[in-house]
Design an enzyme around this catalytic site. Structure first.
Site, PDB file in Angstrom:
ATOM      1  N   ARG A 272      -0.945   9.038   9.107  1.00  0.00           N
ATOM      2  CA  ARG A 272      -0.852   7.592   9.356  1.00  0.00           C
ATOM      3  C   ARG A 272      -0.433   6.846   8.100  1.00  0.00           C
ATOM      4  O   ARG A 272      -0.967   7.085   7.011  1.00  0.00           O
ATOM      5  CB  ARG A 272      -2.232   7.088   9.796  1.00  0.00           C
ATOM      6  CG  ARG A 272      -2.323   5.590   9.918  1.00  0.00           C
ATOM      7  CD  ARG A 272      -3.743   5.177  10.221  1.00  0.00           C
ATOM      8  NE  ARG A 272      -4.608   5.321   9.076  1.00  0.00           N
ATOM      9  CZ  ARG A 272      -5.254   4.307   8.487  1.00  0.00           C
ATOM     10  NH1 ARG A 272      -5.133   3.094   8.935  1.00  0.00           N
ATOM     11  NH2 ARG A 272      -6.036   4.531   7.450  1.00  0.00           N
TER      12      ARG A 272
ATOM     13  N   HIS B 181      -8.979   9.861   3.075  1.00  0.00           N
ATOM     14  CA  HIS B 181      -8.587   8.777   2.168  1.00  0.00           C
ATOM     15  C   HIS B 181      -8.790   9.269   0.743  1.00  0.00           C
ATOM     16  O   HIS B 181      -9.839   9.840   0.429  1.00  0.00           O
ATOM     17  CB  HIS B 181      -9.431   7.519   2.425  1.00  0.00           C
ATOM     18  CG  HIS B 181      -8.817   6.293   1.824  1.00  0.00           C
ATOM     19  ND1 HIS B 181      -8.759   6.093   0.465  1.00  0.00           N
ATOM     20  CD2 HIS B 181      -8.193   5.242   2.388  1.00  0.00           C
ATOM     21  CE1 HIS B 181      -8.143   4.948   0.226  1.00  0.00           C
ATOM     22  NE2 HIS B 181      -7.777   4.411   1.382  1.00  0.00           N
TER      23      HIS B 181
ATOM     24  N   ARG C 155      -0.729   9.144   1.656  1.00  0.00           N
ATOM     25  CA  ARG C 155      -2.123   9.525   1.402  1.00  0.00           C
ATOM     26  C   ARG C 155      -2.355  11.025   1.298  1.00  0.00           C
ATOM     27  O   ARG C 155      -3.176  11.480   0.502  1.00  0.00           O
ATOM     28  CB  ARG C 155      -3.002   8.995   2.528  1.00  0.00           C
ATOM     29  CG  ARG C 155      -3.265   7.550   2.369  1.00  0.00           C
ATOM     30  CD  ARG C 155      -4.217   7.048   3.398  1.00  0.00           C
ATOM     31  NE  ARG C 155      -4.313   5.610   3.180  1.00  0.00           N
ATOM     32  CZ  ARG C 155      -4.915   4.774   3.981  1.00  0.00           C
ATOM     33  NH1 ARG C 155      -5.496   5.211   5.070  1.00  0.00           N
ATOM     34  NH2 ARG C 155      -4.967   3.493   3.706  1.00  0.00           N
TER      35      ARG C 155
ATOM     36  N   HIS D  76     -11.318  10.003   6.861  1.00  0.00           N
ATOM     37  CA  HIS D  76     -11.092   8.565   7.037  1.00  0.00           C
ATOM     38  C   HIS D  76     -10.540   8.182   8.399  1.00  0.00           C
ATOM     39  O   HIS D  76     -10.972   7.195   8.984  1.00  0.00           O
ATOM     40  CB  HIS D  76     -10.108   8.130   5.948  1.00  0.00           C
ATOM     41  CG  HIS D  76      -9.869   6.655   5.890  1.00  0.00           C
ATOM     42  ND1 HIS D  76     -10.883   5.755   5.652  1.00  0.00           N
ATOM     43  CD2 HIS D  76      -8.732   5.921   6.009  1.00  0.00           C
ATOM     44  CE1 HIS D  76     -10.373   4.531   5.636  1.00  0.00           C
ATOM     45  NE2 HIS D  76      -9.081   4.603   5.868  1.00  0.00           N
TER      46      HIS D  76
ATOM     47  N   GLU E 261       0.844  -1.201   0.000  1.00  0.00           N
ATOM     48  CA  GLU E 261       0.000   0.000   0.000  1.00  0.00           C
ATOM     49  C   GLU E 261       0.876   1.246   0.000  1.00  0.00           C
ATOM     50  O   GLU E 261       2.100   1.168   0.169  1.00  0.00           O
ATOM     51  CB  GLU E 261      -0.940  -0.016   1.207  1.00  0.00           C
ATOM     52  CG  GLU E 261      -1.913  -1.189   1.165  1.00  0.00           C
ATOM     53  CD  GLU E 261      -3.014  -1.117   2.181  1.00  0.00           C
ATOM     54  OE1 GLU E 261      -3.017  -0.210   3.018  1.00  0.00           O
ATOM     55  OE2 GLU E 261      -3.897  -1.976   2.137  1.00  0.00           O
TER      56      GLU E 261
HETATM   57  C1  FAD Z   1     -13.645   1.859   5.421  1.00  0.00           C
HETATM   58  C2  FAD Z   1     -12.430   1.724   6.286  1.00  0.00           C
HETATM   59  C3  FAD Z   1     -11.360   0.941   5.878  1.00  0.00           C
HETATM   60  C4  FAD Z   1     -10.219   0.808   6.684  1.00  0.00           C
HETATM   61  N1  FAD Z   1      -9.210  -0.026   6.287  1.00  0.00           N
HETATM   62  C5  FAD Z   1      -8.158  -0.218   7.118  1.00  0.00           C
HETATM   63  C6  FAD Z   1      -7.156  -1.168   6.808  1.00  0.00           C
HETATM   64  O1  FAD Z   1      -7.220  -1.850   5.792  1.00  0.00           O
HETATM   65  N2  FAD Z   1      -6.125  -1.318   7.677  1.00  0.00           N
HETATM   66  C7  FAD Z   1      -6.004  -0.592   8.825  1.00  0.00           C
HETATM   67  O2  FAD Z   1      -5.043  -0.769   9.573  1.00  0.00           O
HETATM   68  N3  FAD Z   1      -6.965   0.302   9.149  1.00  0.00           N
HETATM   69  C8  FAD Z   1      -8.034   0.494   8.339  1.00  0.00           C
HETATM   70  N4  FAD Z   1      -8.997   1.387   8.684  1.00  0.00           N
HETATM   71  C9  FAD Z   1      -8.905   2.079   9.975  1.00  0.00           C
HETATM   72  C10 FAD Z   1      -9.252   1.086  11.081  1.00  0.00           C
HETATM   73  O3  FAD Z   1     -10.332   0.289  10.669  1.00  0.00           O
HETATM   74  C11 FAD Z   1      -9.634   1.785  12.372  1.00  0.00           C
HETATM   75  O4  FAD Z   1      -8.722   2.788  12.685  1.00  0.00           O
HETATM   76  C12 FAD Z   1      -9.658   0.773  13.510  1.00  0.00           C
HETATM   77  O5  FAD Z   1     -10.522  -0.277  13.181  1.00  0.00           O
HETATM   78  C13 FAD Z   1     -10.090   1.439  14.794  1.00  0.00           C
HETATM   79  O6  FAD Z   1     -10.304   0.442  15.744  1.00  0.00           O
HETATM   80  P1  FAD Z   1     -10.863   0.834  17.168  1.00  0.00           P
HETATM   81  O7  FAD Z   1     -11.068  -0.423  17.903  1.00  0.00           O
HETATM   82  O8  FAD Z   1     -10.020   1.874  17.747  1.00  0.00           O
HETATM   83  O9  FAD Z   1     -12.268   1.551  16.835  1.00  0.00           O
HETATM   84  P2  FAD Z   1     -13.558   0.982  16.097  1.00  0.00           P
HETATM   85  O10 FAD Z   1     -13.271  -0.248  15.348  1.00  0.00           O
HETATM   86  O11 FAD Z   1     -14.178   2.106  15.353  1.00  0.00           O
HETATM   87  O12 FAD Z   1     -14.494   0.605  17.310  1.00  0.00           O
HETATM   88  C14 FAD Z   1     -15.030   1.604  18.130  1.00  0.00           C
HETATM   89  C15 FAD Z   1     -16.070   0.954  19.020  1.00  0.00           C
HETATM   90  O13 FAD Z   1     -16.526   1.886  19.988  1.00  0.00           O
HETATM   91  C16 FAD Z   1     -17.944   1.877  20.023  1.00  0.00           C
HETATM   92  N5  FAD Z   1     -18.360   3.182  20.526  1.00  0.00           N
HETATM   93  C17 FAD Z   1     -18.127   4.412  20.016  1.00  0.00           C
HETATM   94  N6  FAD Z   1     -18.652   5.359  20.824  1.00  0.00           N
HETATM   95  C18 FAD Z   1     -19.220   4.709  21.866  1.00  0.00           C
HETATM   96  C19 FAD Z   1     -19.929   5.116  23.020  1.00  0.00           C
HETATM   97  N7  FAD Z   1     -20.186   6.420  23.283  1.00  0.00           N
HETATM   98  N8  FAD Z   1     -20.387   4.171  23.876  1.00  0.00           N
HETATM   99  C20 FAD Z   1     -20.189   2.849  23.622  1.00  0.00           C
HETATM  100  N9  FAD Z   1     -19.528   2.404  22.543  1.00  0.00           N
HETATM  101  C21 FAD Z   1     -19.042   3.323  21.677  1.00  0.00           C
HETATM  102  C22 FAD Z   1     -18.344   1.574  18.601  1.00  0.00           C
HETATM  103  O14 FAD Z   1     -19.663   1.134  18.516  1.00  0.00           O
HETATM  104  C23 FAD Z   1     -17.310   0.500  18.280  1.00  0.00           C
HETATM  105  O15 FAD Z   1     -17.707  -0.736  18.828  1.00  0.00           O
HETATM  106  C24 FAD Z   1     -10.143   1.525   7.900  1.00  0.00           C
HETATM  107  C25 FAD Z   1     -11.208   2.319   8.316  1.00  0.00           C
HETATM  108  C26 FAD Z   1     -12.346   2.421   7.524  1.00  0.00           C
HETATM  109  C27 FAD Z   1     -13.492   3.276   7.989  1.00  0.00           C
END
Ligand code: FAD
Length: 554
Positions: free
Chosen positions: A397, A255, A301, A362, A127
């Protein structure tokens, strides 16, 4: 009162669930999550997870690529920790049942990597910004596979209880216990959270010895975003209200390639498509990245997104194209089944049609500052994943480093939490019941939905990819007014999920605008026309921004 949990985790993406699995050995863990357990940005991730597995790759190269993308703001020791832990943690995901793609025929070479389980070599993608093939993936549905494996493991764990449709509202600190009114950064101990049980419409206390925020990002504050509807910056705003200063909030990553016209969230065309040979071109067929950067379409990016923005402004076209028509239909389908299916539903065939693409908000590179163990400045509050600012992303990032960051710092936070729980009694004072006196049910949903849209438009138009001081000042003025109006409304209205999100969104939007105004240079993702160059003295200088209660007149 409800017996205190040992740990309350807010969020069930890769960070929250990985942490819960590792911390559950030390006591009772509650995972509070806004919607159903799988609703997360994690579930949407397509491209994969970066890890040094190819014999032609090495740690120093992954570290260096991350630092280059981060444009002088990464914290080297955090990057080193993340990069070195990656291969082992990929092995753990395989043990949990994640079926990463393999390359049975390849034994060496850039596109194949040593599998930590000793099985067939893993297939590696490449990537933007990566100098080697190092992205493990499950076709283009990596996040969904990882999320499923984690949800399955968490559901089976006797020490973990998941509370779906429960929304974290505010952290319980001294100011709820009546000992102080508003907040002073770094002064408050966190004793759990007030949580809205959305099915019952009631706010309940979740007292806890340790509280961990894993609430993800805030892309929803922009009109165009790849982020799902849960990404409203709740954890960022909750921690700021409790007294955390937020770091580097001006660095919102856009993105470069979301599929044009696919609504909210916009459908992402993964960077892996450019790693697979996809070429960006304008309506005349000119491959414009050739003149922009030595890595052409695989430049970092921020560079690709701004090059697209320039094309759009110069030509007046609503989108540019991503061209993959030189690859065969079967190759594309094998590597990107999800993207192909979605494109076909929209009448596009990536092997025949150039895909119309535009940038979209993104990823939030800034967040709650933490040390290398996920600890914040507030006693007993931890933060991990996209909501945190560990220093691994700096001003931009590197692709596929965020799922990895979630995994690595979840493990480290779990280690530290177990030490803390083992060493101290950690009493939890009884939080008072949620006070609904003087509030009434809202019959004015239009106020909430209008403000939400106004914030999203304002952020897109004034605090977007290319910024100017005058637009930022205008954004700050308007967001301050909306912050005050929302706060007034919040004080006399019975809380709902929509109102909580709106309050969080406007507070986070204001912090982003203020952070952007305070950085008088261009660096990484933050580009201001009035200050187009980076300033050497600002190398390594984070922006630190408190939530300013002075902006709220009650
Ligand atoms: C379309 C897309 C493609 C991506 N592709 C990649 C990739 O290929 N590789 C990579 O490394 N990263 C990628 N990313 C980025 C990556 O997915 C995220 O940065 C990562 O998944 C974040 O993980 P997290 O556990 O911190 O948050 P999240 O996975 O967003 O989880 C957050 C959690 O908190 C919960 N939540 C939020 N607010 C509250 C609240 N007030 N009370 C209770 N629960 C709450 C949500 O419901 C969720 O369960 C991508 C992102 C997107 C949107």
């Amino acid at each position: 009162m409800r017996q205190p949990f040992d740990v309350v985790v807010i969020g069930s993406g890769i960070a929250g669930l990985s942490f819960a699995l590792k911390a559950a050995g030390a006591g009772r863990v509650a995972v509070v999550t806004k919607k159903e357990d799988k609703a997360s940005a994690t579930n949407y991730a397509q491209g994969g997870i970066a890890a040094v597995l190819s014999p032609l790759d090495d740690f120093e190269s992954h570290i260096s690529d991350t630092l280059v993308a981060g444009a002088g703001l990464c914290r080297r020791e955090a990057v080193e920790v993340m990069v070195r832990e990656a291969p082992r943690l990929i092995g753990e995901l395989i043990e949990l049942g994640v079926g990463f793609n393999r390359s049975p025929e390849a034994s060496d070479g850039e596109g194949a990597g040593e599998a930590p389980d000793g099985g067939d070599p893993l297939h590696l993608g490449r990537e933007g910004g990566h100098s080697h093939y190092r992205i493990v993936h499950v076709h283009d549905l990596t996040g969904a596979e990882v999320e499923q494996a984690l949800v399955t493991a968490v559901s089976a764990h006797p020490n973990i209880t998941v509370y779906e449709n429960h929304i974290g509202l505010d952290l319980i600190t001294e100011h709820y216990l009546g000992t102080t009114k508003h907040t002073v950064p770094g002064k408050h101990t966190v004793y759990g959270a007030y949580v809205l049980d959305s099915a019952r419409g009631e706010v309940v206390a979740f007292p806890a010895r340790i509280t961990l925020l894993a609430t993800g990002g805030c892309g929803q504050i922009y009109r165009h975003t790849t982020n799902p509807d849960i990404s409203t910056g709740d954890g960022l705003a909750m921690s700021a209200r409790a007294g955390c200063e937020l770091a580097n909030m001006e660095f919102m990553q856009f993105h470069p390639t979301s599929l044009y016209g696919t609504g909210d969230p916009a459908f992402l065309i993964s960077e892996a498509v450019r790693g697979f040979g996809g070429i960006l071109c304008n309506a005349e067929g000119e491959a414009f990245m050739a003149g922009e950067h030595p890595l052409k379409d695989l430049a970092p990016r921020d560079i690709v997104a701004r090059a697209i923005d320039r094309q759009l402004k110069a030509t007046g076209a609503p989108y540019v194209f991503l061209d993959l028509t030189h690859r065969s239909s079967s190759e594309i389908e094998e590597r990107f089944p999800h993207i192909v299916t979605t494109c076909r539903e929209l009448g596009l065939d990536p092997s025949r049609d150039r895909l119309p693409v535009v940038p979209a908000a993104h990823y939030m590179c800034g967040g709650i500052p933490t040390n290398l163990w996920g600890e914040t400045v507030l006693p007993r509050l931890f933060a991990i994943g996209e909501v945190a600012c560990t220093g691994v992303h700096g001003a931009n990032r590197l692709a596929s480093n965020s799922l990895l960051e979630g995994l690595v710092f979840a493990e480290r936070a779990a280690i530290r939490v177990q030490e803390v729980l083992g060493a101290q009694g950690l009493d939890v004072p009884e939080p008072p019941p949620w006070d609904v006196a003087g509030t009434r049910l809202s019959r004015e949903h239009i106020l909430v939905s209008h403000d939400r849209m106004e914030i999203r438009n304002l952020m897109w138009d004034y605090v977007g990819l290319v910024r100017s001081t005058s637009r930022l000042l205008r954004a700050e003025r308007r967001l301050s007014i909306i912050t005050q109006e929302v706060e007034q409304y919040y004080r006399w209205t019975r809380v709902t999920a929509e109102l909580l999100e709106l309050r969080n969104m406007v507070q986070v939007a204001l912090l982003i605008a203020q952070s952007a105004l305070s950085r008088k240079e261009s660096r990484g993702l933050h580009y201001v026309t009035d200050f187009p160059e980076s300033v050497a003295e600002l190398d390594g200088k984070d922006t630190i921004m408190p939530f300013d209660w002075g902006t709220v007149t009650l």
